[in-house]
Motif scaffolding. Sequence first.
Motif, PDB file in Angstrom:
ATOM      1  N   SER A 278      35.296  -9.186 -17.587  1.00  5.46           N
ATOM      2  CA  SER A 278      33.955  -8.212 -19.047  1.00  5.46           C
ATOM      3  C   SER A 278      33.029  -8.289 -17.625  1.00  5.46           C
ATOM      4  O   SER A 278      32.479  -9.199 -16.602  1.00  5.46           O
ATOM      5  CB  SER A 278      34.098  -9.251 -19.925  1.00  5.46           C
ATOM      6  N   PHE A 279      32.044  -7.318 -18.120  1.00  3.27           N
ATOM      7  CA  PHE A 279      30.961  -6.430 -17.088  1.00  3.27           C
ATOM      8  C   PHE A 279      29.941  -8.142 -17.079  1.00  3.27           C
ATOM      9  O   PHE A 279      30.010  -8.259 -16.541  1.00  3.27           O
ATOM     10  CB  PHE A 279      30.211  -5.459 -17.979  1.00  3.27           C
ATOM     11  N   MET A 305      38.039  -5.146 -16.276  1.00  2.41           N
ATOM     12  CA  MET A 305      37.160  -3.981 -16.480  1.00  2.41           C
ATOM     13  C   MET A 305      38.249  -2.412 -16.400  1.00  2.41           C
ATOM     14  O   MET A 305      38.386  -1.200 -16.886  1.00  2.41           O
ATOM     15  CB  MET A 305      35.736  -3.485 -16.342  1.00  2.41           C
ATOM     16  N   GLY A 314      39.066  -0.175 -11.946  1.00  6.94           N
ATOM     17  CA  GLY A 314      39.237  -1.844 -11.975  1.00  6.94           C
ATOM     18  C   GLY A 314      39.753  -2.313 -10.564  1.00  6.94           C
ATOM     19  O   GLY A 314      39.529  -3.760  -9.666  1.00  6.94           O
TER      20      GLY A 314
END
Length: 508
Positions: A278-279, A305, A314
């Motif tokens: 994730s971020f 992502m 991505g």
Amino acid sequence: MSSDATNENGPDLTQGVAIESFGDSGLQAGHVGDDRVMIARVGDEFLAVDAACTHYHGPLDEGLIVGDTVRCPWHHACFSLRTGAALRAPGLSPVGCWSTAVRDGKVFVLQRLAPSSGSIEVPGQAPQKIVIVGGGAAGFAAAERLRQLGYAGNLTMLSDDDAAPVDRPNLSKDYLAGSAPEDWLPLRDSAFYADQRIDLRLKVSVVRIHTATQEVELSDGSKVPYDRLLLATGAEPVRLPIPGMDLPHVHTLRSLADSRAIIAGAANARRVVVVGASFIGLEVAASLRTRGLEVHVVAPDRRPMERVLGPEMGDFVRQLHEEHGVVFHLENTISAIDANGVSLKAGGRVDADLVVVGAGVRPRLALAEQAGLAIDRGVTVDAYLQTSVPGIFAAGDIARWPDPHSGAAIRAEHWVVAQRQGQTAAMNMIGGREKFDAVPFFWSQHYDVPINYVGHAESWDAISVDGSIEGRDCVLRYLRDGRVLAVASIYRDIDSLRAEVEMESDSV
């Protein structure tokens, strides 16, 4: 500083700059003594303000004029060019204003003006007691905005955290990387709360809302009465239902205490496993690589992502991290954690002496559910951020609001969205009727590469790319049925700001 007309900070604005020197942006930066100042051309007027955004000191002179406001190119804070007021988060403090004069085809900056109070007239029927549950972005922004608006009633802020509100994005970015000191983190110093008569109570747990008597009950059995209540309880990290999650070297990241614990663990660690791409997970990966740790990322995704940014971005994010030495274990999950590493569901293991789980967050809805508020994968609110129970508002990660730009009810776990919702809720709790119609915005930082994102696209049928993703100079537009729902960008700050403005005028 030199009194020459021009130096490293640009021209001396007290000596005047030619009107014809203003380009298409309408902005001209320079200095007045030791102060960096900019002049903005608004029609036939020339307005001067400090040139640095009060959020992260972004260059406002590289921003965008919208009406008689200027927006910061870095994180989209917005300031009035007439009063200097911080109109929209993440900028919370005003910028200074300067007087100007026009003579002989030149614009001169004269002197700094006294700060404007900026407060509005609070309605006579404004509530006497406002309680805010939550010490994050939305809760803090609401409390500060209430006082800025001139609200003089009792204001109580209840937080289960042990630290006063902090700049949470920094916890996974510069602070975790070791490039920002801890004294940068508090949103305000401790004196602020006393000066503003905000009764900030830390390490306090709210266990129940009594809607009939308009009270919140604390874990010690005491009750705090309210006339208006703001729920800003935020989200909590997902804890994986696997063996080993409670081991001392396993961490999630949400609070200052979490970030401190990871930093302490990193001091004696050689290799870290980050669970989740994730971020937050990848920002942690970048920060810990900056600290010199060997970093492995385990995630079920085909690409980091991809769900939010699409396949091309991505692939770029993966390549960027691999260039910095991160090792990915994608389309995989962990089945257990032990003292020396993690076991992979697909077989094998990765040794590690530090584990950070970034498997997403879930909204903290227990209080809202107990109080009988309408719930739909979040707390349902109207355009004014009021819940199904009159007098109770919700903002931040828990709020699902009617988004005029996508035409759907959405919930977004974004720092800037939470702050802006807190500001809108503040206005409406004292009798205003301000719709929350801000376009969602967030930014992510990976080493020296920032990714800005405006809008909200849960799905799309096309992505257009302007520029080069690999060249780190691009704008991606996420479209459905030919309509732009969201825009991601790398080093295209003006394009990002323009996309925000376009979306504001393009409601469904």
